[in-house]
Design a protein around this motif. Structure first.
Motif, PDB file in Angstrom:
ATOM      1  N   VAL A 360       0.868  -1.177   0.000  1.00 40.97           N
ATOM      2  CA  VAL A 360       0.000   0.000   0.000  1.00 40.97           C
ATOM      3  C   VAL A 360       0.906   1.228   0.000  1.00 40.97           C
ATOM      4  CG1 VAL A 360      -1.848   1.211   1.226  1.00 40.97           C
ATOM      5  CG2 VAL A 360      -1.687  -1.287   1.365  1.00 40.97           C
ATOM      6  N   ARG A 361       0.694   2.103  -0.975  1.00 44.00           N
ATOM      7  CA  ARG A 361       1.492   3.333  -1.012  1.00 44.00           C
ATOM      8  C   ARG A 361       0.613   4.506  -0.618  1.00 44.00           C
ATOM      9  NH1 ARG A 361       3.678   5.181  -5.796  1.00 44.00           N
ATOM     10  NH2 ARG A 361       2.619   3.663  -7.102  1.00 44.00           N
ATOM     11  N   ILE A 406       3.858   0.491   2.588  1.00 39.52           N
ATOM     12  CA  ILE A 406       3.656  -0.539   3.613  1.00 39.52           C
ATOM     13  C   ILE A 406       3.434  -1.874   2.925  1.00 39.52           C
ATOM     14  CG2 ILE A 406       2.121  -1.322   5.477  1.00 39.52           C
ATOM     15  CD1 ILE A 406       1.382   1.677   5.805  1.00 39.52           C
ATOM     16  N   THR A 407       4.214  -2.854   3.300  1.00 37.37           N
ATOM     17  CA  THR A 407       3.984  -4.210   2.777  1.00 37.37           C
ATOM     18  C   THR A 407       3.401  -5.039   3.914  1.00 37.37           C
ATOM     19  OG1 THR A 407       5.922  -3.899   1.389  1.00 37.37           O
ATOM     20  CG2 THR A 407       5.048  -6.136   1.529  1.00 37.37           C
ATOM     21  N   THR A 408       2.311  -5.733   3.630  1.00 34.38           N
ATOM     22  CA  THR A 408       1.648  -6.520   4.679  1.00 34.38           C
ATOM     23  C   THR A 408       2.059  -7.987   4.584  1.00 34.38           C
ATOM     24  OG1 THR A 408      -0.283  -7.249   3.430  1.00 34.38           O
ATOM     25  CG2 THR A 408      -0.378  -5.025   4.376  1.00 34.38           C
ATOM     26  N   HIS A 409       1.802  -8.714   5.655  1.00 30.19           N
ATOM     27  CA  HIS A 409       1.850 -10.173   5.570  1.00 30.19           C
ATOM     28  C   HIS A 409       0.570 -10.623   4.862  1.00 30.19           C
ATOM     29  CE1 HIS A 409       5.464 -11.121   7.730  1.00 30.19           C
ATOM     30  NE2 HIS A 409       5.136 -10.297   8.723  1.00 30.19           N
ATOM     31  N   VAL A 410       0.420 -11.932   4.653  1.00 31.67           N
ATOM     32  CA  VAL A 410      -0.771 -12.431   3.965  1.00 31.67           C
ATOM     33  C   VAL A 410      -2.018 -12.025   4.748  1.00 31.67           C
ATOM     34  CG1 VAL A 410      -2.039 -14.533   3.363  1.00 31.67           C
ATOM     35  CG2 VAL A 410       0.403 -14.368   2.867  1.00 31.67           C
ATOM     36  N   ALA A 411      -2.981 -11.470   4.004  1.00 35.19           N
ATOM     37  CA  ALA A 411      -4.226 -11.039   4.644  1.00 35.19           C
ATOM     38  C   ALA A 411      -5.377 -11.343   3.696  1.00 35.19           C
ATOM     39  CB  ALA A 411      -4.171  -9.536   4.914  1.00 35.19           C
TER      40      ALA A 411
END
Ligand SMILES: NC(=O)c1ccc[n+]([C@@H]2O[C@H](COP(=O)([O-])OP(=O)(O)OC[C@H]3O[C@@H](n4cnc5c(N)ncnc54)[C@H](O)[C@@H]3O)[C@@H](O)[C@H]2O)c1
Ligand SMILES: N[C@@H](CCO)C(=O)O
Ligand code: NA
Length: 441
Positions: A360-361, A406-411
């Motif tokens: 997400v930017r 922001i880079t997330t873990h698997v969601a």
């Protein structure tokens, strides 16, 4: 053994693929006859305009604008005209007249394949379509036949040559989307209307066909959640590179499950097409130009990778001719190819059932505590953060605006969607610049 009489072959459509099919049928005639056990006699080529200029390999005496009667005087009908009608009607007519058919028409198969499969089954003829998915790459036959004894869990890949070419040119040469699409058209990769490529319809059709075969379940193009590449910007391409990724249009079909209204788990398949960030070291990241690559995961086989030319007249004609030889051999030696397998009847799960990582930017106010506020929203939605990168205001065009990646873990997709809505609503967030899935990590 007495010599088998020639098998009559009709070709419908003489464009990029049709011309190359005619070329191979003509120039390879002797080898093809030996492989089939009977000569393949090209009896006609259906065209819209018999006077149009054509490659000299096409014998003008074979051209006809009367496709209806042509299909009734052939043993094998090759459909490479594209579109839903008259292709669908002509294939049904050919099947009813007892011909085996070969088609490259993924749009038609993903929309109304079952009608054609049923007609072919009833008439006792073959319908083959290797060229419909990933051009020259053998993928339909491996999934339909070689893996028929295994349990496929996931199919993931790049199945549209045009968009892969376009994204590659945007990243490597800084071309804009329209320029790159024009090049792909000139090279014979694009569909007659390239909207089908750039909006993801072509990849969705291929994903539907692969999912149907892999999971023994009817999946139509309308079951595929689809997003194309037209909303991607040069900035997205640049940020992909900065964060160690490559942007690719992916097709994914996988087993999954959702909770029903009573809280019970429902097993099914989820099929989607969307752009995704692929880590630069992943094998899919090195698939350049109009090449395609498909990974298949099966329980006993493990992971398989198929790679090659996904578009273009000659590569596609290779797949068509392979099918022609198969169906022609059945005519000579007896036997028949597989029929539609849909016994599993798995439910097709909604897009919200998909689980992936996201990047997400954001553009945010450059003040203390902003990152904490954004992180709190993610935590409240149970989306965990894998990495955060911040470009301070001094490195952005506007003095008071910082950039967060922001880079997330698997969601789960539904959690991410509500998270992004909540982040967008924060006072300190100026703009959600982009939300991209990250696959293949
Ligand atoms: N080009 C590729 O790389 C590629 C790869 C795999 C599959 N395919 C599929 O192959 C098919 C053909 O693709 P193409 O790239 O050769 O397209 P194309 O537009 O170059 O060729 C199609 C030809 O069919 C002719 N045609 C259309 N309607 C006709 C009709 N009613 N009667 C007679 N002729 C008619 C057109 O005039 C055109 O010459 C499509 O289904 C496409 O999706 C193409
Ligand atoms: N337009 C398609 C042709 C191959 O199916 C592509 O670009 O992949
Ligand atoms: Na193929």
């Amino acid at each position: 053994m007495p010599a088998h009489p020639p098998l009559r072959v009709a070709v419908l459509g003489c464009g990029v693929v049709g011309t190359q099919v005619v070329r191979l049928l003509t120039t390879q005639a002797s080898d093809l006859a030996s492989r089939v056990g009977a000569p393949l006699e090209l009896v006609g080529v259906a065209v819209r305009d018999a006077d149009a200029e054509r490659d000299p390999v096409v014998d003008r005496a074979l051209l006809t604008t009367d496709a209806e009667s042509l299909v009734e005087r052939a043993d094998v009908v090759v459909e490479v005209m594209g579109g839903l009608e008259p292709a669908r009607g002509l294939l049904l007519r050919a099947i009813a007249a007892g011909a085996s058919v070969v088609t490259a028409n993924k749009a038609l198969l993903a929309q109304d394949g079952p009608t054609l499969y049923a007609a072919a089954d009833e008439a006792g003829v073959d319908i083959y379509f290797e060229a419909a998915v990933a051009g020259a790459i053998p993928i339909v036959r491996p999934v339909r036949e070689s893996l028929a004894g295994d349990r496929v869990t996931r199919v993931l890949g790049i199945v549209n040559g045009t968009t892969n070419y376009v994204l590659d040119k945007m990243a490597s040469e800084g071309l804009d989307l329209d320029q790159a699409v024009k090049e792909a058209q000139a090279l014979g990769y694009a569909e007659a209307d390239p909207t089908a490529d750039v909006e993801g319809y072509d990849a969705a059709a291929k994903a539907a066909i692969l999912a149907s075969l892999a999971f023994h379940t009817r999946v139509s193009i309308d079951d595929v959640s689809r997003e194309g590449i037209t909303s991607l910007t040069a900035d997205d391409v640049l940020w992909a590179q900065r964060t160690g990724h490559v942007l690719k249009l992916l097709a994914i079909a996988e087993r999954g499950s959702v909770e029903d209204a009573d809280g019970a788990r429902v097993e099914g398949v989820q099929v989607r097409v969307h752009p995704a960030l692929v880590p630069a070291g992943h094998p899919l990241a090195s698939v350049r130009g109009a090449f395609n690559a498909v990974f298949v995961e099966a329980e006993a086989a493990g992971e398989l990778m198929f790679y090659g030319r996904g578009a273009g007249g000659e590569p596609t004609a290779s797949a068509v001719l392979g099918d022609v030889v198969s169906v022609a051999r059945h005519r000579v030696l007896g036997g028949k190819g597989p029929v539609e397998s849909r016994y599993a009847e798995l439910p097709v799960l909604p897009a919200t059932a998909a689980r992936t990582r996201y990047q997400v930017r954001l553009e945010v106010a450059d003040r203390p505590g902003v990152l904490a506020q954004v992180a709190a929203v993610l935590a409240a939605h149970d989306v965990s953060i894998e990495a955060v990168r911040q470009s301070p205001a001094s490195q952005t065009p506007e003095a008071d605006v910082a950039r967060l990646v922001i880079t997330t873990h698997v969601a789960p997709e539904h959690a991410l969607r509500s998270t992004v809505d909540a982040i967008a609503g924060l006072d300190v967030v100026r703009r959600v610049v982009s939300v991209l899935r990250v696959e293949g990590a």
